[in-house]
Write an enzyme that holds these catalytic residues in place. Structure first.
Site, PDB file in Angstrom:
ATOM      1  N   ARG A 179      32.921 -14.288  25.303  1.00 27.31           N
ATOM      2  CA  ARG A 179      31.723 -14.521  26.111  1.00 27.31           C
ATOM      3  C   ARG A 179      31.144 -13.198  26.588  1.00 27.31           C
ATOM      4  NH1 ARG A 179      32.535 -18.838  30.679  1.00 27.31           N
ATOM      5  NH2 ARG A 179      30.252 -18.715  30.680  1.00 27.31           N
ATOM      6  N   CYS A 234      31.859 -13.534  37.052  1.00 23.52           N
ATOM      7  CA  CYS A 234      32.255 -14.342  35.897  1.00 23.52           C
ATOM      8  C   CYS A 234      31.018 -15.125  35.463  1.00 23.52           C
ATOM      9  CB  CYS A 234      33.432 -15.245  36.250  1.00 23.52           C
ATOM     10  SG  CYS A 234      33.138 -16.310  37.696  1.00 23.52           S
TER      11      CYS A 234
END
Length: 283
Positions: A179, A234
């Site tokens: 990611r 995050c």
């Protein structure tokens, strides 16, 4: 200060007075699963905190997928859970670590002193044969006075300065490497990372479902000096919380959480997104 507690440490501390277990079990794919698990069995005396209903605010244009909750509403929830300023809070989840860490961080932001995470969570508690119950304990309402600690919260503007190399702060992306690199993005509308961020996946801070010891955490973050300011993020401010705790356990003093995280960052069309690793070592 040691914020991650082993089961034996928690049990030894139960006789020290006002203690409250907080069950934070949750499943991102099945939002009611954690609360149902709590109703079936939990640590005696525990109260339940739902990630989206209790530990997050209303989703809007900005703020990310799990925005900072209204802190006065959060205060009321603490009081209904029988938590006062002097209560020792033990947060636990199913053993993933992130959901309990979210409550831990929110309480630290609220100015709470005695809040800890149960290492290994409910899974470890049961594994060691500790008591569980389905009984919901009647709890007298507490009285809580907020004293917000703005020193541990980073906003979008501060992250922009770090991203734009206008600051010497280290920006840590806590998501998995794929990611971060932009190879895949299963949740958010854009793939990649905030420019200038380095990648320390939050899961690397655990070994067999338990936080690694402080010495191992220091080795993880060894490319960043403990004296350097750090901002962690995050996807939505949940899985960065274990990295926040790991840094604190490792002795880093100046650590902030970008609560809106990547999902907030990309809500501003003008914010750039990088899709290649920066020229720094990725652990």
């Amino acid at each position: 200060m040691k914020w991650v507690k082993e089961i034996n440490e928690v049990i030894e501390g139960l006789s020290s007075g006002d203690v409250r277990f907080c069950d934070c079990r949750f499943s991102l794919g099945e939002p009611q699963e954690g609360e149902q698990a709590y109703l079936e069995e939990h640590i005696p005396g525990a109260v339940y905190f739902h990630l989206e209903k209790d530990l997050s605010g209303q989703v809007s244009e900005h703020g990310g997928r799990h925005p900072l909750p209204d802190m006065n509403e959060f205060k009321g929830k603490l009081e209904r859970a029988g938590i006062s300023n002097h209560t020792a809070v033990i947060a636990y989840d199913g053993g993933e670590g992130a959901f309990a860490a979210r409550l831990w961080w929110l309480l630290k932001y609220a100015g709470h002193e005695k809040v800890y995470v149960l290492n290994g969570g409910f899974r470890e508690w049961k594994k060691e044969g500790q008591p569980v119950t389905k009984e919901i304990t009647h709890i007298a309402k507490g009285e809580y006075n907020l004293s917000l600690n703005a020193d541990i919260l980073a906003d979008t503007e501060e992250v922009k300065k770090v991203s734009g190399a206008e600051s010497k702060k280290t920006l840590i992306d806590s998501r998995e490497k794929k990611r971060y690199l932009g190879i895949e993005e299963p949740i958010d509308k854009k793939a990649g990372h905030i420019p200038g961020a380095v990648n320390y996946p939050w899961t690397y801070g655990f070994d067999s479902g338990k936080y690694r010891i402080a010495e191992e955490q220091r080795k993880r973050f060894s490319s960043t000096s403990p004296e350097d300011p750090v901002i962690v993020y995050c996807g939505s401010g949940v899985t960065a919380a274990p990295n926040f705790i790991a840094l604190k356990e490792a002795g880093y003093e100046n650590v902030k959480l970008y609560i809106g995280s990547f999902s907030d960052w990309i809500s501003y069309p003008e914010n750039l997104v990088a899709q290649e690793a920066v020229n720094k070592k990725i652990p």
